[in-house]
Design a protein around this motif. Structure first.
Motif, PDB file in Angstrom:
ATOM      1  N   PRO A 265       0.829  -1.212   0.000  1.00  0.00           N
ATOM      2  CA  PRO A 265       0.000   0.000   0.000  1.00  0.00           C
ATOM      3  C   PRO A 265       0.854   1.248   0.000  1.00  0.00           C
ATOM      4  O   PRO A 265       1.928   1.287   0.594  1.00  0.00           O
ATOM      5  N   ALA A 266       0.388   2.262  -0.713  1.00  0.00           N
ATOM      6  CA  ALA A 266       1.094   3.546  -0.749  1.00  0.00           C
ATOM      7  C   ALA A 266       0.866   4.298   0.545  1.00  0.00           C
ATOM      8  O   ALA A 266      -0.108   4.080   1.274  1.00  0.00           O
ATOM      9  N   LEU A 267       1.803   5.207   0.839  1.00  0.00           N
ATOM     10  CA  LEU A 267       1.728   5.960   2.088  1.00  0.00           C
ATOM     11  C   LEU A 267       0.513   6.862   2.142  1.00  0.00           C
ATOM     12  O   LEU A 267      -0.064   7.080   3.201  1.00  0.00           O
ATOM     13  N   ASP A 268       0.093   7.380   0.988  1.00  0.00           N
ATOM     14  CA  ASP A 268      -0.990   8.359   0.976  1.00  0.00           C
ATOM     15  C   ASP A 268      -2.302   7.765   0.484  1.00  0.00           C
ATOM     16  O   ASP A 268      -3.151   8.474  -0.054  1.00  0.00           O
ATOM     17  N   ASP A 269      -2.502   6.439   0.606  1.00  0.00           N
ATOM     18  CA  ASP A 269      -3.788   5.856   0.252  1.00  0.00           C
ATOM     19  C   ASP A 269      -4.878   6.443   1.129  1.00  0.00           C
ATOM     20  O   ASP A 269      -4.687   6.611   2.346  1.00  0.00           O
ATOM     21  N   GLU A 455      15.982 -15.718  -0.987  1.00  0.00           N
ATOM     22  CA  GLU A 455      16.758 -14.605  -0.420  1.00  0.00           C
ATOM     23  C   GLU A 455      15.933 -13.338  -0.256  1.00  0.00           C
ATOM     24  O   GLU A 455      16.478 -12.288   0.068  1.00  0.00           O
ATOM     25  N   GLY A 456      14.641 -13.406  -0.482  1.00  0.00           N
ATOM     26  CA  GLY A 456      13.811 -12.211  -0.442  1.00  0.00           C
ATOM     27  C   GLY A 456      13.216 -11.957   0.943  1.00  0.00           C
ATOM     28  O   GLY A 456      13.173 -12.847   1.806  1.00  0.00           O
ATOM     29  N   PRO A 457      12.707 -10.731   1.187  1.00  0.00           N
ATOM     30  CA  PRO A 457      12.074 -10.413   2.467  1.00  0.00           C
ATOM     31  C   PRO A 457      10.701 -11.069   2.601  1.00  0.00           C
ATOM     32  O   PRO A 457      10.110 -11.532   1.629  1.00  0.00           O
ATOM     33  N   VAL A 458      10.214 -11.080   3.834  1.00  0.00           N
ATOM     34  CA  VAL A 458       8.911 -11.657   4.153  1.00  0.00           C
ATOM     35  C   VAL A 458       7.957 -10.527   4.526  1.00  0.00           C
ATOM     36  O   VAL A 458       8.304  -9.661   5.337  1.00  0.00           O
ATOM     37  N   VAL A 459       6.763 -10.529   3.938  1.00  0.00           N
ATOM     38  CA  VAL A 459       5.764  -9.486   4.187  1.00  0.00           C
ATOM     39  C   VAL A 459       4.592 -10.107   4.934  1.00  0.00           C
ATOM     40  O   VAL A 459       3.993 -11.081   4.467  1.00  0.00           O
ATOM     41  N   ILE A 460       4.278  -9.548   6.109  1.00  0.00           N
ATOM     42  CA  ILE A 460       3.157 -10.006   6.926  1.00  0.00           C
ATOM     43  C   ILE A 460       1.970  -9.086   6.649  1.00  0.00           C
ATOM     44  O   ILE A 460       2.075  -7.867   6.792  1.00  0.00           O
ATOM     45  N   ALA A 461       0.846  -9.654   6.257  1.00  0.00           N
ATOM     46  CA  ALA A 461      -0.376  -8.890   6.010  1.00  0.00           C
ATOM     47  C   ALA A 461      -1.500  -9.487   6.845  1.00  0.00           C
ATOM     48  O   ALA A 461      -1.530 -10.687   7.115  1.00  0.00           O
ATOM     49  N   GLY A 470      -4.148  -5.405   5.423  1.00  0.00           N
ATOM     50  CA  GLY A 470      -3.108  -4.397   5.266  1.00  0.00           C
ATOM     51  C   GLY A 470      -1.774  -4.949   5.736  1.00  0.00           C
ATOM     52  O   GLY A 470      -1.703  -5.955   6.438  1.00  0.00           O
ATOM     53  N   THR A 471      -0.708  -4.281   5.332  1.00  0.00           N
ATOM     54  CA  THR A 471       0.638  -4.734   5.679  1.00  0.00           C
ATOM     55  C   THR A 471       0.919  -4.474   7.154  1.00  0.00           C
ATOM     56  O   THR A 471       0.784  -3.354   7.638  1.00  0.00           O
ATOM     57  N   PHE A 472       1.307  -5.530   7.881  1.00  0.00           N
ATOM     58  CA  PHE A 472       1.683  -5.395   9.283  1.00  0.00           C
ATOM     59  C   PHE A 472       3.174  -5.117   9.445  1.00  0.00           C
ATOM     60  O   PHE A 472       3.567  -4.267  10.227  1.00  0.00           O
ATOM     61  N   ALA A 473       4.004  -5.854   8.701  1.00  0.00           N
ATOM     62  CA  ALA A 473       5.453  -5.687   8.860  1.00  0.00           C
ATOM     63  C   ALA A 473       6.149  -6.303   7.656  1.00  0.00           C
ATOM     64  O   ALA A 473       5.596  -7.160   6.956  1.00  0.00           O
ATOM     65  N   THR A 474       7.367  -5.834   7.409  1.00  0.00           N
ATOM     66  CA  THR A 474       8.256  -6.420   6.404  1.00  0.00           C
ATOM     67  C   THR A 474       9.494  -6.927   7.131  1.00  0.00           C
ATOM     68  O   THR A 474      10.230  -6.140   7.738  1.00  0.00           O
ATOM     69  N   LEU A 475       9.725  -8.232   7.095  1.00  0.00           N
ATOM     70  CA  LEU A 475      10.800  -8.873   7.855  1.00  0.00           C
ATOM     71  C   LEU A 475      11.949  -9.249   6.923  1.00  0.00           C
ATOM     72  O   LEU A 475      11.754  -9.452   5.722  1.00  0.00           O
ATOM     73  N   PRO A 476      13.165  -9.361   7.455  1.00  0.00           N
ATOM     74  CA  PRO A 476      14.315  -9.709   6.615  1.00  0.00           C
ATOM     75  C   PRO A 476      14.246 -11.156   6.149  1.00  0.00           C
ATOM     76  O   PRO A 476      13.473 -11.977   6.651  1.00  0.00           O
ATOM     77  N   ALA A 477      15.085 -11.462   5.165  1.00  0.00           N
ATOM     78  CA  ALA A 477      15.137 -12.810   4.599  1.00  0.00           C
ATOM     79  C   ALA A 477      15.495 -13.824   5.680  1.00  0.00           C
ATOM     80  O   ALA A 477      16.324 -13.551   6.555  1.00  0.00           O
ATOM     81  N   GLY A 478      14.852 -14.991   5.623  1.00  0.00           N
ATOM     82  CA  GLY A 478      15.107 -16.046   6.586  1.00  0.00           C
ATOM     83  C   GLY A 478      14.219 -16.018   7.805  1.00  0.00           C
ATOM     84  O   GLY A 478      14.295 -16.917   8.641  1.00  0.00           O
ATOM     85  N   SER A 479      13.359 -14.996   7.965  1.00  0.00           N
ATOM     86  CA  SER A 479      12.486 -14.909   9.140  1.00  0.00           C
ATOM     87  C   SER A 479      11.456 -16.033   9.102  1.00  0.00           C
ATOM     88  O   SER A 479      10.909 -16.368   8.051  1.00  0.00           O
TER      89      SER A 479
END
Length: 518
Positions: A265-269, A455-461, A470-479
């Motif tokens: 989601p964009a910051l200004d949605d 090797e990509g990040p993990v996105v929690i929605a 909605g997006t809760f958090a973006t975690l580093p690779a391997g989480s």
């Protein structure tokens, strides 16, 4: 030039400590009139002077003149020190207070949310500065027509502040008086009378009779309700969507349907719920973020920058609109008092919907030391010695083997054990596996397996059951796990976990949901 600004800022602080705000403002105005108007070229001393000038103009009742300096200071400190630096957080709080005074409440709410997140990570959720920022955000939410959200946030902040710092702290009294004024404007006269009367009693018990805060609270208690304020009516429940059966049900072997590419989601949605806008203010619909804004979005620090300031624009603004000044923005650099931990309640009550704020932080990278190097060298030497001994022993046994018959076999040869193999790398587009949810009421624990070779990040929605996520958090690779705090104990939530393989490939798991009995 930079040392000159540093000396002038010290002199201005000295005038402020003596109560001469006008003299300090004039001193800085004369020096800043010849400064470079581009924040990208600002020095730390110039950014500090601009921030102090903005706070002085706010205190002198000139928020329109302060807006340019506040935006300049925020843009400059963001570029110089980053979003998490103490100086940038102070500049963000100053700009948020200025924007609220001139009517830009949507932008002010986003900045106050950033301030709360950074101060919570720095000081903890019970810090005086965190609770004061919650009170200022509640004031902005109330001005935007989010009355119930604002009252709940402010009451939670005041109750926690009272428990940690006691009844007599000025910040707590200010929160209580603001809460009573909100309740009176919303028609909750019994609650308003109770809270305003308590605020006056606390002023008489803990403040001097000539304290400015005591006079402000007394004037606020005698004021009438705002006749122009109207609380928005709650939305009617949405009708249930009829279920239309599909013409063909795919067998389980086909797997789940392909999901569209993930777009954060964009910051200004715009906010999905209708907002009330007080008379004379524009409809500033914007999204108030919860997680920290990623560093790639640093460019929005220059959005509110109209520097150098010209003559104040005629805009509707009432100086008496908020009888109590913002809590976070101050003119002194006194450190906040220490924070003590609150013992848990017995029995524990339901957690606040707004406090504390959960701030997901990626784990710090460990230094890549090489303590294994001496052991590796030693292992190589031992292996060479053992090999030499084995060769000598093998040569000596060759002649003995010619004269000695082979031993009779007593049974079939023992089967050889297969050598352990490394699991193969997952193919691109593989989602996280074994997604599990553990409901602890006051928190929700998510766990999953990370695909091998990714090797990509993990996105929690996530979101309320039956509503968009909605997006809760973006975690580093391997989480492989995440804990969500501060959710309603009686509401069901659903979560998904997505793995970003590339900009064009995002693999998302199916949703997992809580099953709570209300």
């Amino acid at each position: 030039m930079s040392s000159g600004f540093a000396d002038l800022t010290v002199q201005a602080h000295h005038l402020v400590s003596e109560g001469d705000l006008t003299g300090a403002q004039r001193l800085l105005a004369e020096a800043l009139s010849d400064a470079d108007p581009r924040p990208a070229n600002a020095s730390p001393e110039l950014a500090d002077a601009a921030g102090l000038q903005a706070r002085l103009l706010v205190a002198l009742g000139e928020p329109h003149s302060a807006r340019g300096w506040a935006a300049f200071a925020y843009a400059a400190t963001t570029r110089l020190f980053g979003r998490s630096d103490e100086r940038t957080v102070t500049a963000a709080a100053t700009l948020a207070a200025v924007l609220h005074r001139v009517g830009s409440d949507a932008r002010a709410a986003r900045l106050y949310s950033d301030v709360i997140i950074e101060l919570t990570a720095r000081d903890g959720p019970e810090s005086q500065r965190v609770l004061a920022a919650h009170a200022d955000l509640a004031t902005v939410e109330y001005a935007r027509g989010q009355c119930e959200v604002a009252r709940d946030r402010l009451q939670d902040a005041w109750e926690l502040h009272r428990e940690v710092y006691g009844d007599g702290h000025p910040s707590g009294i200010k929160m209580l008086a603001k809460l009573g004024a909100m309740e009176r404007d919303c028609g909750r006269y019994a609650d308003a009378h109770e809270h305003l009367a308590l605020a006056e009693d606390l002023c008489r018990a803990h403040l001097d009779s000539d304290d400015p805060l005591a006079g402000q609270v007394a004037g606020l208690a005698r004021a009438a309700a705002d006749p122009d304020h109207v609380c928005p009516a709650p939305e009617p429940p949405a009708p249930e969507t009829p279920v239309v059966p599909a013409a063909r049900v795919p067998p389980p072997t086909e797997g789940p349907p392909d999901l569209p590419p993930y777009t954060p989601p964009a910051l200004d949605d715009p906010v999905r719920t209708p907002l009330y806008h007080p008379p004379g203010r524009g409809a500033d619909a914007a999204h108030v973020p919860t997680p920290r804004t990623p560093p790639e979005a640093d460019g929005d620090a220059f959005d509110d920058y109209p520097w150098p300031p010209e003559d104040p624009v005629d805009q509707p603004w009432r100086p008496g609109e908020d009888a109590l000044p913002p809590t976070v923005v101050g003119l002194t650099d006194d450190p906040p008092p220490g924070v003590r931990r609150v013992p848990p309640a017995d029995p524990p009550g339901p957690p606040s919907r707004y406090l504390p704020v959960h701030v997901p932080r990626p784990p710090a990278a460990e230094p890549r030391a090489r303590p294994w190097l001496p052991l590796a060298v030693l292992g190589v030497v031992v292996a060479l010695l053992l090999g030499t001994i084995a060769v000598i022993a093998g040569v000596s046994r060759v002649d003995d083997a010619r004269d000695t018959p082979p031993p009779a076999s007593s049974g079939p040869p023992a089967p050889s054990r297969p050598a352990p193999t490394t699991p193969p790398a997952a193919s691109p587009g593989t989602p996280p596996g074994r997604l599990a949810l553990t409901d602890r009421r006051d928190s929700i624990v998510l766990s999953w397996t990370y695909p091998t070779g990714a090797e990509g990040p993990v996105v929690i929605a996530g979101g309320r059951s039956g509503q968009p996520q909605g997006t809760f958090a973006t975690l580093p690779a391997g989480s492989t796990d995440y804990i969500a705090y501060g959710l309603d104990r009686t509401t069901d939530y659903c979560f998904t976990v997505a793995l970003v393989w590339s900009t064009d490939s995002v693999a998302r798991t199916g949703p997992v949901c809580t099953k709570r009995r209300r």
